[in-house]
Scaffold this active site. Structure first.
Site, mmCIF file in Angstrom:
data_model
loop_
_atom_site.group_PDB
_atom_site.id
_atom_site.type_symbol
_atom_site.label_atom_id
_atom_site.label_comp_id
_atom_site.label_asym_id
_atom_site.label_seq_id
_atom_site.Cartn_x
_atom_site.Cartn_y
_atom_site.Cartn_z
ATOM 1 C CE LYS A 189 -2.689 -0.700 3.674
ATOM 2 N NZ LYS A 189 -3.821 -0.465 4.607
ATOM 3 C CE LYS B 290 -1.917 4.522 4.966
ATOM 4 N NZ LYS B 290 -3.095 4.330 5.821
HETATM 5 N N1 C2G Z 1 -10.437 6.859 9.063
HETATM 6 C C1 C2G Z 1 -11.456 7.759 9.378
HETATM 7 N N2 C2G Z 1 -11.146 9.025 9.721
HETATM 8 C C2 C2G Z 1 -9.856 9.428 9.768
HETATM 9 C C3 C2G Z 1 -8.815 8.523 9.466
HETATM 10 C C4 C2G Z 1 -9.131 7.227 9.114
HETATM 11 O O1 C2G Z 1 -12.650 7.399 9.339
HETATM 12 N N3 C2G Z 1 -9.580 10.714 10.115
HETATM 13 C C5 C2G Z 1 -10.805 5.492 8.673
HETATM 14 C C6 C2G Z 1 -10.414 5.150 7.240
HETATM 15 O O2 C2G Z 1 -11.399 5.634 6.327
HETATM 16 C C7 C2G Z 1 -10.371 3.622 7.292
HETATM 17 C C8 C2G Z 1 -9.914 3.353 8.747
HETATM 18 O O3 C2G Z 1 -10.114 4.567 9.488
HETATM 19 O O4 C2G Z 1 -11.689 3.078 7.104
HETATM 20 C C9 C2G Z 1 -8.462 2.954 8.824
HETATM 21 O O5 C2G Z 1 -7.695 3.966 8.198
HETATM 22 P P1 C2G Z 1 -6.194 3.601 7.720
HETATM 23 O O6 C2G Z 1 -5.473 2.934 8.827
HETATM 24 O O7 C2G Z 1 -5.618 4.796 7.045
HETATM 25 O O8 C2G Z 1 -6.499 2.452 6.644
HETATM 26 P P2 C2G Z 1 -6.164 2.458 5.088
HETATM 27 O O9 C2G Z 1 -4.723 2.687 4.864
HETATM 28 O O10 C2G Z 1 -7.168 3.324 4.429
HETATM 29 O O11 C2G Z 1 -6.380 0.909 4.727
HETATM 30 O O12 C2G Z 1 -8.127 -2.864 2.513
HETATM 31 C C10 C2G Z 1 -8.395 -1.575 3.017
HETATM 32 C C11 C2G Z 1 -7.141 -0.900 3.489
HETATM 33 O O13 C2G Z 1 -6.390 -1.737 4.354
HETATM 34 C C12 C2G Z 1 -7.526 0.389 4.197
#
Ligand code: C2G
Length: 129
Positions: free
Chosen positions: A44, A46
């Site tokens: 990803k 990340k």
């Molecule tokens: N999130 C949120 N508000 C934020 C930050 C994050 O609602 N201010 C939500 C994201 O939309 C996601 C969850 O928290 O649903 C986890 O965010 P991340 O750890 O950034 O996950 P991500 O990298 O988007 O990975 O297969 C799907 C991926 O693994 C998602």
């Protein structure tokens, strides 16, 4: 029992993460969180501050979370939904539409992201101090 699943890296756990975990749990009875492994984070593009093991341990301590499983790749979601008998898939709406293929297998809901906080914002602001 209505089973809910959500996926993510959940690094440097913050109140935006807690908001979506709380709302996801409120939509069912049992919340599974599939947390990205360090290897999948590389896919990803990340780089998590905390290791998979430590991010998993932190999530398991959150009252809204009932089970934490590894997210190893993009392809596992259909299998997970079937394997764990999931009724509802939830993600933040930055992913809106991306996982609609799951609608054949379970309910799909995208919840509004929490404005004003993100893991990258935390990192950027700390690096400026
Ligand atoms: N999130 C949120 N508000 C934020 C930050 C994050 O609602 N201010 C939500 C994201 O939309 C996601 C969850 O928290 O649903 C986890 O965010 P991340 O750890 O950034 O996950 P991500 O990298 O988007 O990975 O297969 C799907 C991926 O693994 C998602």
């Amino acid at each position: 029992m209505k089973k809910v699943i959500t996926y993510g890296t959940f690094d440097l756990l913050h109140w935006g993460h807690i908001n979506i975990l709380r709302r996801a749990k409120e939509m069912g009875d049992y919340l599974i969180v599939a947390i990205s492994t360090d290897e999948f984070n590389r896919i990803k593009h990340k780089e998590a501050y905390h290791s998979y093991e430590n991010r998993k341990m932190i999530l398991e301590a959150v009252r809204y979370v009932d089970e934490v499983i590894p997210e190893n790749d993009w392809e596992q979601k259909v299998k997970d939904v079937q394997k764990y008998g999931v009724d509802l898939f939830v993600m933040g709406d930055d992913w809106k539409g991306e996982f609609d293929f799951l609608k054949e297998y379970c309910e799909v809901v995208y919840l509004e992201r929490t404005e004003g906080i993100s893991t990258s914002q935390i990192k950027n602001e700390l690096s400026e101090t």
